[in-house]
Motif scaffolding. Structure first.
Motif, PDB file in Angstrom:
ATOM      1  N   GLY A  69       3.910  -3.420  -1.179  1.00 61.29           N
ATOM      2  CA  GLY A  69       3.617  -2.249  -0.423  1.00 61.29           C
ATOM      3  C   GLY A  69       2.644  -2.434   0.929  1.00 61.29           C
ATOM      4  N   PHE A  70       3.005  -3.526   1.441  1.00 61.14           N
ATOM      5  CA  PHE A  70       2.101  -3.711   2.553  1.00 61.14           C
ATOM      6  C   PHE A  70       2.653  -3.183   4.030  1.00 61.14           C
ATOM      7  N   ILE A  71       3.892  -2.512   3.865  1.00 61.50           N
ATOM      8  CA  ILE A  71       4.481  -2.017   5.441  1.00 61.50           C
ATOM      9  C   ILE A  71       3.277  -1.044   5.943  1.00 61.50           C
ATOM     10  N   PRO A  72       2.869  -0.241   5.450  1.00 60.15           N
ATOM     11  CA  PRO A  72       1.974   0.652   6.115  1.00 60.15           C
ATOM     12  C   PRO A  72       0.939  -0.296   6.672  1.00 60.15           C
ATOM     13  N   ASP A  73       0.351  -1.107   6.209  1.00 59.46           N
ATOM     14  CA  ASP A  73      -0.730  -2.099   6.686  1.00 59.46           C
ATOM     15  C   ASP A  73      -0.045  -2.763   7.676  1.00 59.46           C
ATOM     16  N   ILE A  74       1.196  -3.234   7.802  1.00 58.09           N
ATOM     17  CA  ILE A  74       1.827  -3.955   8.984  1.00 58.09           C
ATOM     18  C   ILE A  74       1.932  -2.955  10.066  1.00 58.09           C
TER      19      ILE A  74
END
Length: 498
Positions: free
Chosen positions: A163-168
């Motif tokens: 679930g890190f894609i928004p942070d990336i």
């Protein structure tokens, strides 16, 4: 055949590589290093264990050789999905940057913010971080990313799973658009492709092997078992696991020396590790709920051989370079097919032989089908070395295992309850002697109906508080030890309402 000396790397880097004993780059290294040195964006697709870390570390060190770091403004940024993988990248950087003056900082959870802030304030050339901790530092005003020249995304597909894609995407927007981006992933999901199309500029794409493939050096075995009931599934698999371990330790070809055992849930990790230790196996758990210092000690112990069996969640499945792992066990079939590739990739590394077992029950059929579609091959079936005992034997064994708990709890509860009436019986006054106690001052008994003692005694003997309107004043839930003042108050209220 290409050698590292043909890739235009810095002489100090070549000397560090020579000290490690490597002479020939892997396909992903050969394909990625040249365009990375030229300043181009790189999109690398390769399965785990193919040398992706060195593929971006070596050109980074060479390009950053000229220049100077400024306080709170790192010159390069490496993002990794887990603490362990970030720490491994830091170890590789130290290994290949010997002789250079480059400075690094590692930003991961479980470590003091103050220590990390001190490193950033001194200025670092390479900042290695997990997305969450990096954003924490940025929001605290301790970090600026406007000076980033090179940005690396490692294990991008794992970032997607966690679930890190928004942070990336947010971190990409914090960095200058003139940066160079090196993007590495083992699989190419549609969301990953969207990110690369948005943030990479005309990248050099290197795909060294068929996407989502497994290594040919790994012997894959599927062990199927149908438990009598769902209740027995986990217990039976623990029996099968121990049977396979005992059998494979005696093999002549690739005997079991150590193993990583993967479970889907953290609670299952703890249960399996505890069970192995109970039966005399040298095992330790590792998952995200453990403190970072504990996880580091456990991994170090597994690397140096002081720990034989590492029971892990998928936190340890991605990118960790743990050499000489002879076996991998999928105690649970992974719910995401991509995780199967990464789990078994912990063995059979650097051309060595490895064995990967998958323990499956009929409930895992849909997950096995997904794995088959992903790797485009069936997992070969193997023999189940454990046979369940007959039903009477199993019931006897389970009863013997549970009996101490049941006996002790019942003994305590029963030893207290009978003691009260047995001690109280001799001291109980006769009915004639109880008369003075029943008497009360005139002021307290005036205008109050007499109590029906016979009804109350009948309720004590047989009524048991069934809540009948024709029955009596039994107080439900207090057993045979209802205090007199409570019954009195209920009888008074009943008399008022009749």
């Amino acid at each position: 055949m290409t050698s590292f000396s043909d890739l235009n790397l810095d002489p100090k880097v070549l000397k560090a590589i020579e000290a490690t004993g490597y002479t020939t780059p892997t396909p992903i290294q050969e394909g990625a290093i040249k365009p990375a040195l030229e300043g181009r964006d790189v999109l690398g697709i390769a399965q785990t264990g193919t040398g992706k870390t060195a593929a971006f570390t070596l050109p980074m060190i060479t390009r950053l050789g000229k220049g100077r770091a400024r306080a709170r403004m790192p010159r390069s940024l490496v993002l990794a999905p887990t603490r362990e993988l970030a720490a491994q990248v830091a170890e590789n950087f130290e290994l290949y940057a010997k002789g250079s003056r480059l400075k690094k900082a590692l930003l991961i959870g479980g470590v003091s913010f103050k220590e990390q802030d001190m490193l950033i304030d001194r200025g670092v050339d390479v900042l290695i971080a997990t997305p969450g901790r990096l954003i924490d530092h940025f929001e605290r005003g301790k970090l600026l990313l406007t000076g980033v020249e090179i940005m690396v995304i490692d294990e991008a597909d794992r970032m997607l799973d966690m679930g890190f894609i928004p942070d990336i995407e947010r971190i990409f927007e914090m960095t200058p658009f003139t940066r160079q981006t090196l993007f590495f992933s083992a699989t190419m999901a549609p969301e990953i492709e969207r990110i690369t199309n948005k943030f990479l500029s005309n990248p050099e794409k290197i795909e060294v092997e068929r996407q989502n493939s497994t290594s040919a050096t790994i012997t894959q075995v599927l062990v199927e078992h149908a438990p009598k009931t769902k209740h027995y599934a986990s217990k039976d698999k623990r029996e099968i696991l121990r049977a396979i371990i005992d059998r494979d330790r005696a093999l002549e070809d690739n005997p079991l020396r150590n193993a990583i055992i993967f479970c889907n849930r953290k609670t299952e990790v703890d249960v399996v590790a505890k069970s192995l230790k109970k039966h005399g196996y040298n095992a330790e758990p590792i998952h995200g709920d453990l403190e970072q210092s504990h996880r580091t000690r456990t991994l170090d112990g597994f690397r140096d051989g002081s720990i034989t069996f590492l029971v892990a969640s998928d936190v340890a499945a991605r990118g960790l370079d743990i050499p000489n792992v002879s076996h991998v066990f999928n105690f649970d079939v992974p719910s995401h097919a991509e995780d199967y590739v990464h789990r078994i990739g912990r063995t059979g590394r650097a051309g060595k032989l490895g064995t990967a077992y998958t323990l499956a029950t009929p409930a895992d059929e849909k997950y096995l089908d997904a794995i088959t579609r992903l790797v485009k091959a069936d997992i070969p079936k193997g023999e189940n070395p454990w046979a369940p005992p007959s039903r009477p034997d199993r019931q006897t064994a389970e009863a013997a295992e549970e009996e101490p708990k049941r006996t002790s709890s019942r003994t305590r509860s029963r030893s207290r309850k009978p003691a009260e009436p047995e001690q109280a019986a001799p001291a109980a006054p006769a009915p004639a002697e109880a008369a003075p106690v029943a008497e009360a001052p005139v002021e307290e008994t005036r205008n109050k109906p007499a109590r029906d003692d016979s009804r109350r005694s009948d309720n004590r003997r047989g009524g048991r508080g069934r809540g009948r309107d024709d029955g009596g004043s039994r107080v439900v839930g207090l057993g045979d030890h209802v205090p007199s003042f409570i019954e009195m108050s209920f009888e008074e209220r009943r008399a008022e309402t009749v």
